[in-house]
Motif scaffolding. Structure first.
Motif, PDB file in Angstrom:
ATOM      1  N   VAL A  95       0.641  -1.063   0.060  1.00  0.00           N
ATOM      2  CA  VAL A  95       0.126   0.032  -0.032  1.00  0.00           C
ATOM      3  C   VAL A  95       0.904   1.302   0.088  1.00  0.00           C
ATOM      4  CG1 VAL A  95      -1.718   1.371   1.431  1.00  0.00           C
ATOM      5  CG2 VAL A  95      -1.836  -1.137   1.204  1.00  0.00           C
ATOM      6  N   LEU A  96       0.963   1.942  -0.958  1.00  0.00           N
ATOM      7  CA  LEU A  96       1.873   2.875  -1.150  1.00  0.00           C
ATOM      8  C   LEU A  96       1.116   4.316  -1.650  1.00  0.00           C
ATOM      9  CD1 LEU A  96       4.696   0.718  -3.125  1.00  0.00           C
ATOM     10  CD2 LEU A  96       4.491   1.452  -0.878  1.00  0.00           C
ATOM     11  N   THR A  97       0.241   4.534  -1.147  1.00  0.00           N
ATOM     12  CA  THR A  97      -0.403   5.712  -1.580  1.00  0.00           C
ATOM     13  C   THR A  97       0.360   6.872  -0.920  1.00  0.00           C
ATOM     14  OG1 THR A  97      -1.976   5.488   0.345  1.00  0.00           O
ATOM     15  CG2 THR A  97      -2.602   4.867  -1.879  1.00  0.00           C
ATOM     16  N   LYS A  98       0.729   7.793  -1.819  1.00  0.00           N
ATOM     17  CA  LYS A  98       1.441   8.931  -1.404  1.00  0.00           C
ATOM     18  C   LYS A  98       0.549   9.953  -0.637  1.00  0.00           C
ATOM     19  CE  LYS A  98       4.728  12.409  -2.671  1.00  0.00           C
ATOM     20  NZ  LYS A  98       5.496  13.146  -3.848  1.00  0.00           N
ATOM     21  N   ASN A  99       0.592  10.239   0.901  1.00  0.00           N
ATOM     22  CA  ASN A  99      -0.168  11.000   1.249  1.00  0.00           C
ATOM     23  C   ASN A  99       0.624  12.235   2.037  1.00  0.00           C
ATOM     24  OD1 ASN A  99       1.190   9.825   3.615  1.00  0.00           O
ATOM     25  ND2 ASN A  99      -0.266   8.366   3.823  1.00  0.00           N
ATOM     26  N   SER A 100      -0.234  12.813   3.127  1.00  0.00           N
ATOM     27  CA  SER A 100       0.606  14.066   3.566  1.00  0.00           C
ATOM     28  C   SER A 100       1.988  13.591   4.121  1.00  0.00           C
ATOM     29  CB  SER A 100      -0.318  14.494   4.725  1.00  0.00           C
ATOM     30  OG  SER A 100      -0.459  13.558   5.667  1.00  0.00           O
ATOM     31  N   MET A 101       2.475  12.330   4.289  1.00  0.00           N
ATOM     32  CA  MET A 101       3.698  11.795   4.997  1.00  0.00           C
ATOM     33  C   MET A 101       4.595  12.224   3.962  1.00  0.00           C
ATOM     34  SD  MET A 101       3.088   8.896   7.263  1.00  0.00           S
ATOM     35  CE  MET A 101       2.383   7.394   6.073  1.00  0.00           C
ATOM     36  N   GLY A 102       4.666  12.335   2.476  1.00  0.00           N
ATOM     37  CA  GLY A 102       5.550  12.293   1.378  1.00  0.00           C
ATOM     38  C   GLY A 102       6.166  10.830   1.412  1.00  0.00           C
ATOM     39  N   VAL A 103       7.196  11.002   0.269  1.00  0.00           N
ATOM     40  CA  VAL A 103       8.015   9.821   0.109  1.00  0.00           C
ATOM     41  C   VAL A 103       8.532   9.213   1.463  1.00  0.00           C
ATOM     42  CG1 VAL A 103       9.855   8.899  -1.560  1.00  0.00           C
ATOM     43  CG2 VAL A 103       8.227  10.215  -2.230  1.00  0.00           C
ATOM     44  N   PHE A 104       9.438   9.974   2.069  1.00  0.00           N
ATOM     45  CA  PHE A 104      10.079   9.545   3.206  1.00  0.00           C
ATOM     46  C   PHE A 104       9.264   8.810   4.157  1.00  0.00           C
ATOM     47  CE2 PHE A 104      11.235  10.100   7.915  1.00  0.00           C
ATOM     48  CZ  PHE A 104      12.388   9.560   7.790  1.00  0.00           C
ATOM     49  N   GLY A 105       8.135   9.558   4.496  1.00  0.00           N
ATOM     50  CA  GLY A 105       7.312   9.039   5.855  1.00  0.00           C
ATOM     51  C   GLY A 105       6.367   7.676   5.197  1.00  0.00           C
ATOM     52  N   THR A 106       6.120   7.913   3.891  1.00  0.00           N
ATOM     53  CA  THR A 106       5.404   6.628   3.224  1.00  0.00           C
ATOM     54  C   THR A 106       6.327   5.067   3.269  1.00  0.00           C
ATOM     55  OG1 THR A 106       4.019   7.866   1.911  1.00  0.00           O
ATOM     56  CG2 THR A 106       4.181   5.780   1.352  1.00  0.00           C
ATOM     57  N   THR A 107       7.560   5.650   2.901  1.00  0.00           N
ATOM     58  CA  THR A 107       8.564   4.586   3.009  1.00  0.00           C
ATOM     59  C   THR A 107       8.744   4.063   4.204  1.00  0.00           C
ATOM     60  OG1 THR A 107       9.464   5.494   1.012  1.00  0.00           O
ATOM     61  CG2 THR A 107      10.989   4.068   2.378  1.00  0.00           C
ATOM     62  N   ALA A 108       8.974   4.779   5.322  1.00  0.00           N
ATOM     63  CA  ALA A 108       9.393   4.397   6.605  1.00  0.00           C
ATOM     64  C   ALA A 108       8.177   3.583   7.223  1.00  0.00           C
ATOM     65  CB  ALA A 108       9.779   5.691   7.492  1.00  0.00           C
ATOM     66  N   LEU A 109       7.107   4.118   7.230  1.00  0.00           N
ATOM     67  CA  LEU A 109       5.660   3.510   7.510  1.00  0.00           C
ATOM     68  C   LEU A 109       5.555   2.082   7.130  1.00  0.00           C
ATOM     69  CD1 LEU A 109       3.497   3.609   9.752  1.00  0.00           C
ATOM     70  CD2 LEU A 109       2.047   4.649   7.652  1.00  0.00           C
ATOM     71  N   THR A 110       5.721   2.258   5.672  1.00  0.00           N
ATOM     72  CA  THR A 110       5.470   1.002   4.724  1.00  0.00           C
ATOM     73  C   THR A 110       6.292  -0.058   5.141  1.00  0.00           C
ATOM     74  OG1 THR A 110       4.297   2.280   3.334  1.00  0.00           O
ATOM     75  CG2 THR A 110       4.803  -0.153   2.686  1.00  0.00           C
ATOM     76  N   PHE A 111       7.758   0.272   5.043  1.00  0.00           N
ATOM     77  CA  PHE A 111       8.901  -0.672   5.329  1.00  0.00           C
ATOM     78  C   PHE A 111       8.917  -1.318   6.833  1.00  0.00           C
ATOM     79  CE2 PHE A 111      13.179  -2.072   5.315  1.00  0.00           C
ATOM     80  CZ  PHE A 111      13.490  -2.514   4.095  1.00  0.00           C
ATOM     81  N   PHE A 112       8.583  -0.312   7.700  1.00  0.00           N
ATOM     82  CA  PHE A 112       8.551  -0.646   9.018  1.00  0.00           C
ATOM     83  C   PHE A 112       7.433  -1.763   9.269  1.00  0.00           C
ATOM     84  CE2 PHE A 112       6.738  -0.383  13.265  1.00  0.00           C
ATOM     85  CZ  PHE A 112       7.806  -0.639  14.280  1.00  0.00           C
ATOM     86  N   LEU A 113       6.352  -1.611   8.803  1.00  0.00           N
ATOM     87  CA  LEU A 113       5.199  -2.669   8.781  1.00  0.00           C
ATOM     88  C   LEU A 113       5.403  -3.947   8.367  1.00  0.00           C
ATOM     89  CD1 LEU A 113       2.137  -0.345   8.635  1.00  0.00           C
ATOM     90  CD2 LEU A 113       3.065  -1.299  10.541  1.00  0.00           C
ATOM     91  N   ALA A 114       6.251  -3.794   7.123  1.00  0.00           N
ATOM     92  CA  ALA A 114       6.670  -4.941   6.312  1.00  0.00           C
ATOM     93  C   ALA A 114       7.585  -5.785   6.959  1.00  0.00           C
ATOM     94  CB  ALA A 114       7.067  -4.465   4.747  1.00  0.00           C
ATOM     95  N   GLU A 115       8.313  -5.212   7.641  1.00  0.00           N
ATOM     96  CA  GLU A 115       9.431  -5.821   8.425  1.00  0.00           C
ATOM     97  C   GLU A 115       9.088  -6.475   9.659  1.00  0.00           C
ATOM     98  OE1 GLU A 115      13.537  -6.965   9.175  1.00  0.00           O
ATOM     99  OE2 GLU A 115      12.487  -6.221   7.238  1.00  0.00           O
ATOM    100  N   MET A 116       7.710  -6.111  10.267  1.00  0.00           N
ATOM    101  CA  MET A 116       7.241  -6.909  11.342  1.00  0.00           C
ATOM    102  C   MET A 116       7.166  -8.372  11.035  1.00  0.00           C
ATOM    103  SD  MET A 116       7.179  -4.520  13.458  1.00  0.00           S
ATOM    104  CE  MET A 116       6.245  -5.166  14.926  1.00  0.00           C
ATOM    105  N   GLY A 117       7.773  -9.028  12.163  1.00  0.00           N
ATOM    106  CA  GLY A 117       7.584 -10.631  11.815  1.00  0.00           C
ATOM    107  C   GLY A 117       8.336 -11.378  10.595  1.00  0.00           C
ATOM    108  N   ASP A 118       9.313 -10.408   9.907  1.00  0.00           N
ATOM    109  CA  ASP A 118       9.900 -10.676   8.899  1.00  0.00           C
ATOM    110  C   ASP A 118      11.211 -11.617   9.296  1.00  0.00           C
ATOM    111  OD1 ASP A 118      10.212 -10.702   6.023  1.00  0.00           O
ATOM    112  OD2 ASP A 118      11.670  -9.361   6.210  1.00  0.00           O
ATOM    113  N   LYS A 119      11.817 -12.325   8.444  1.00  0.00           N
ATOM    114  CA  LYS A 119      13.153 -13.140   8.702  1.00  0.00           C
ATOM    115  C   LYS A 119      14.122 -12.402   9.482  1.00  0.00           C
ATOM    116  CE  LYS A 119      12.656 -15.706   4.404  1.00  0.00           C
ATOM    117  NZ  LYS A 119      11.945 -15.085   3.377  1.00  0.00           N
ATOM    118  N   THR A 120      14.301 -11.112   8.879  1.00  0.00           N
ATOM    119  CA  THR A 120      15.491 -10.246   9.387  1.00  0.00           C
ATOM    120  C   THR A 120      15.183  -9.911  10.794  1.00  0.00           C
ATOM    121  OG1 THR A 120      14.574  -8.264   8.100  1.00  0.00           O
ATOM    122  CG2 THR A 120      16.580  -9.844   7.240  1.00  0.00           C
TER     123      THR A 120
END
Length: 196
Positions: A95-120
């Motif tokens: 889910v990559l809808t660019k919103n008021s968070m901008g590219v940095f905020g969208t990336t940070a939030l999306t990446f953080f959530l995707a990393e939850m429970g991930d192998k790494t």
């Protein structure tokens, strides 16, 4: 230094073909702004792996050495098998809808959530527990994550399509088996082998 080097190499290899690396590719293709994407990935990784490293260090302080050693053996065994299962980027992760968070905020939030429970994330917990070291492990896992993702962000599909993902996953699985074997040796003979 050993914890830093092992953490960097294990996570760097484990991240190849991982869903968060696929997410980096999608973010790069969508926004075409590498610097805020890289900074977002870095911040999300640092927060996620910092929390994971803290959990691993805490587990090392509250679990008996015997239980901790066997938990580390089990986690490395599971990771050796899990790394061989190809990841796919779920619609929920992408889910990559660019919103008021901008590219940095969208990336940070999306990446953080995707990393939850991930192998790494699981590897970071296990390594911090195994080495009883927070900073070396978190610095290493974060560097490994960046080494795997920054080229994908800059080079996109050209780079990702040329990686021998299956061979890298087999190599990572072998490393996890070796680490698991070393942890097993420590679990079986804790006085003779206190560290790897």
């Amino acid at each position: 230094m050993q914890s830093f080097l092992i953490s960097t190499s294990v996570v760097g290899l484990a991240e190849i073909g991982d869903k968060t690396q696929l997410l980096s590719l999608v973010l790069a293709a969508r926004y075409r702004k590498p610097i805020p994407i890289i900074l977002g990935v870095f911040v999300a990784t640092l927060i996620n792996h910092g929390a994971s490293g803290a959990l691993g260090a805490w587990l090392a302080s509250v679990l008996s050495p015997g239980i901790l050693n066997w938990a580390v053996v089990a986690s490395f065994a599971v990771m050796a098998v899990w790394i061989l299962v190809p990841d796919k980027l779920d619609d929920a992760d992408a889910v990559l809808t660019k919103n008021s968070m901008g590219v940095f905020g969208t990336t940070a939030l999306t990446f953080f959530l995707a990393e939850m429970g991930d192998k790494t994330q699981i590897v970071t917990i296990a390594l911090a527990a195994r080495f009883h070291e927070f900073f070396g492990v978190v610095a290493g896992t974060t560097l490994g994550m960046m080494l795997a993702n920054v080229p994908v962000i800059y080079l996109g599909h050209k780079f990702a399509d040329r990686l021998p993902t299956k061979a890298v996953h087999i190599l990572a699985a072998i490393i996890f088996v070796v680490l698991g074997g070393l942890a097993l040796r420590t679990a079986l003979y804790p006085q003779a082998h206190p560290l790897f």
